[in-house]
Design a protein around this motif. Sequence first.
Motif, PDB file in Angstrom:
ATOM      1  N   VAL A  57     -26.566  77.501 -63.279  1.00 12.41           N
ATOM      2  CA  VAL A  57     -25.145  77.225 -62.548  1.00 12.41           C
ATOM      3  C   VAL A  57     -25.380  77.997 -61.137  1.00 12.41           C
ATOM      4  CG1 VAL A  57     -22.734  77.780 -62.722  1.00 12.41           C
ATOM      5  CG2 VAL A  57     -23.877  76.576 -64.376  1.00 12.41           C
ATOM      6  N   VAL A  58     -25.660  79.228 -61.383  1.00 13.67           N
ATOM      7  CA  VAL A  58     -25.778  80.214 -60.179  1.00 13.67           C
ATOM      8  C   VAL A  58     -26.664  79.542 -59.277  1.00 13.67           C
ATOM      9  CG1 VAL A  58     -26.636  82.558 -59.371  1.00 13.67           C
ATOM     10  CG2 VAL A  58     -25.169  82.223 -61.317  1.00 13.67           C
ATOM     11  N   GLU A  59     -27.763  78.780 -59.575  1.00 10.87           N
ATOM     12  CA  GLU A  59     -28.782  78.425 -58.585  1.00 10.87           C
ATOM     13  C   GLU A  59     -27.859  77.209 -57.983  1.00 10.87           C
ATOM     14  OE1 GLU A  59     -32.204  77.000 -60.900  1.00 10.87           O
ATOM     15  OE2 GLU A  59     -32.695  79.114 -61.325  1.00 10.87           O
ATOM     16  N   ALA A  82     -26.025  88.235 -52.220  1.00 11.27           N
ATOM     17  CA  ALA A  82     -24.913  88.822 -53.346  1.00 11.27           C
ATOM     18  C   ALA A  82     -25.422  88.229 -54.846  1.00 11.27           C
ATOM     19  CB  ALA A  82     -23.630  88.264 -52.887  1.00 11.27           C
ATOM     20  N   LEU A  83     -25.952  86.833 -54.802  1.00 13.23           N
ATOM     21  CA  LEU A  83     -26.354  86.437 -55.733  1.00 13.23           C
ATOM     22  C   LEU A  83     -27.617  86.896 -56.548  1.00 13.23           C
ATOM     23  CD1 LEU A  83     -25.816  82.641 -55.575  1.00 13.23           C
ATOM     24  CD2 LEU A  83     -24.172  84.346 -56.239  1.00 13.23           C
ATOM     25  N   ALA A  84     -28.427  87.375 -55.471  1.00 15.79           N
ATOM     26  CA  ALA A  84     -29.639  87.874 -56.017  1.00 15.79           C
ATOM     27  C   ALA A  84     -29.489  89.335 -56.622  1.00 15.79           C
ATOM     28  CB  ALA A  84     -30.748  87.866 -54.922  1.00 15.79           C
ATOM     29  N   LYS A  88     -27.462  90.284 -64.899  1.00 16.75           N
ATOM     30  CA  LYS A  88     -27.263  89.152 -65.555  1.00 16.75           C
ATOM     31  C   LYS A  88     -25.890  89.069 -66.227  1.00 16.75           C
ATOM     32  CE  LYS A  88     -29.384  87.112 -69.922  1.00 16.75           C
ATOM     33  NZ  LYS A  88     -30.415  87.312 -70.885  1.00 16.75           N
ATOM     34  N   SER A  89     -25.554  90.157 -66.589  1.00 13.60           N
ATOM     35  CA  SER A  89     -23.945  89.838 -67.097  1.00 13.60           C
ATOM     36  C   SER A  89     -23.121  89.627 -65.948  1.00 13.60           C
ATOM     37  CB  SER A  89     -23.558  91.276 -67.580  1.00 13.60           C
ATOM     38  OG  SER A  89     -23.322  92.186 -66.543  1.00 13.60           O
ATOM     39  N   GLU A  90     -23.265  89.945 -64.575  1.00  9.53           N
ATOM     40  CA  GLU A  90     -22.522  89.332 -63.591  1.00  9.53           C
ATOM     41  C   GLU A  90     -22.689  87.922 -63.363  1.00  9.53           C
ATOM     42  OE1 GLU A  90     -22.074  93.132 -60.339  1.00  9.53           O
ATOM     43  OE2 GLU A  90     -23.935  92.344 -60.498  1.00  9.53           O
ATOM     44  N   ARG A  91     -24.002  87.432 -63.421  1.00 12.10           N
ATOM     45  CA  ARG A  91     -24.134  86.130 -63.288  1.00 12.10           C
ATOM     46  C   ARG A  91     -23.434  85.180 -64.339  1.00 12.10           C
ATOM     47  NH1 ARG A  91     -28.726  85.805 -59.595  1.00 12.10           N
ATOM     48  NH2 ARG A  91     -29.856  83.987 -60.727  1.00 12.10           N
ATOM     49  N   ALA A 114     -12.910  85.586 -57.773  1.00 19.83           N
ATOM     50  CA  ALA A 114     -12.650  86.600 -56.772  1.00 19.83           C
ATOM     51  C   ALA A 114     -13.042  87.662 -57.326  1.00 19.83           C
ATOM     52  CB  ALA A 114     -11.105  86.558 -56.476  1.00 19.83           C
ATOM     53  N   ARG A 115     -12.957  88.174 -58.679  1.00 18.99           N
ATOM     54  CA  ARG A 115     -13.406  89.387 -59.167  1.00 18.99           C
ATOM     55  C   ARG A 115     -15.059  89.497 -59.118  1.00 18.99           C
ATOM     56  NH1 ARG A 115      -9.271  88.451 -63.238  1.00 18.99           N
ATOM     57  NH2 ARG A 115     -10.941  87.440 -64.392  1.00 18.99           N
ATOM     58  N   CYS A 116     -15.865  88.349 -59.233  1.00 14.69           N
ATOM     59  CA  CYS A 116     -17.062  88.361 -59.325  1.00 14.69           C
ATOM     60  C   CYS A 116     -17.725  88.632 -57.804  1.00 14.69           C
ATOM     61  CB  CYS A 116     -17.684  86.984 -59.806  1.00 14.69           C
ATOM     62  SG  CYS A 116     -17.396  86.862 -61.565  1.00 14.69           S
ATOM     63  N   LEU A 117     -16.711  88.144 -56.843  1.00 16.22           N
ATOM     64  CA  LEU A 117     -17.541  87.903 -55.423  1.00 16.22           C
ATOM     65  C   LEU A 117     -17.022  89.602 -54.809  1.00 16.22           C
ATOM     66  CD1 LEU A 117     -17.103  84.280 -54.331  1.00 16.22           C
ATOM     67  CD2 LEU A 117     -19.089  85.544 -55.410  1.00 16.22           C
ATOM     68  N   ALA A 118     -15.879  89.836 -55.010  1.00 20.98           N
ATOM     69  CA  ALA A 118     -15.305  91.117 -54.372  1.00 20.98           C
ATOM     70  C   ALA A 118     -16.060  92.127 -54.175  1.00 20.98           C
ATOM     71  CB  ALA A 118     -13.908  91.577 -55.063  1.00 20.98           C
TER      72      ALA A 118
END
Length: 205
Positions: A57-59, A82-84, A88-91, A114-118
């Motif tokens: 999904v992240v890819e 940011a994704l890189a 693992k828990s954040e992804r 929003a919480r994940c990207l902030a």
Amino acid sequence: MNMEKLRAAEVRFLLNYPGGFEHPAMLEISKKHKVEKMCELAQTELAAAAFKNPETVVETLQKIVSRSSLISVFEKPKFKDALASMSKSERQALSDSVKALLHGDEAEGFEGLARCLAPYKMDKWPLMTVVQSYYDPERNTILKPTTVKGILKFFEIDDLVYNSRPSYDFYTRYRDYIHQMREAVEPSLAPSMTAFCGFLMMSVE
């Protein structure tokens, strides 16, 4: 909301582009944006079954952002970095949020995204809304700050105040206004929500 301005914009657009988005010039613009391919990518690779594998999904999110003509070239490498950088828990949390956004509780998914990207300063309107705009183009549209502010001002939508920090309340209220406006014009001006917002943007300019 000033519906007279919308009707005047509709007349001007159809005079310049008979047939609306079926006009050759509009079809050429659509080709450049590769909307159909982007929608197919999102709908295929972010179907409910895909969320069994968060890494995939992240890819896919990375692919969508990197290939989208609607995302700034300056934001694409930042989003990739940011994704890189995510654990693992954040992804996993990011994947869960997108799943909720597309297949479950939309509000919960939006706020979770929003919480994940902030923490990475990536909680920006285009990045927050691009996936939905491709996954369900009949219901959603990408929010680009300059376009949103221009539409609110030009069409005199005075009870909605833009804020650079994304909120689900603003998103849904803005989307409702866009749907109302879309229903008031010729179908040829609104083959999708994003196309219709393109018409509105051109009207404002």
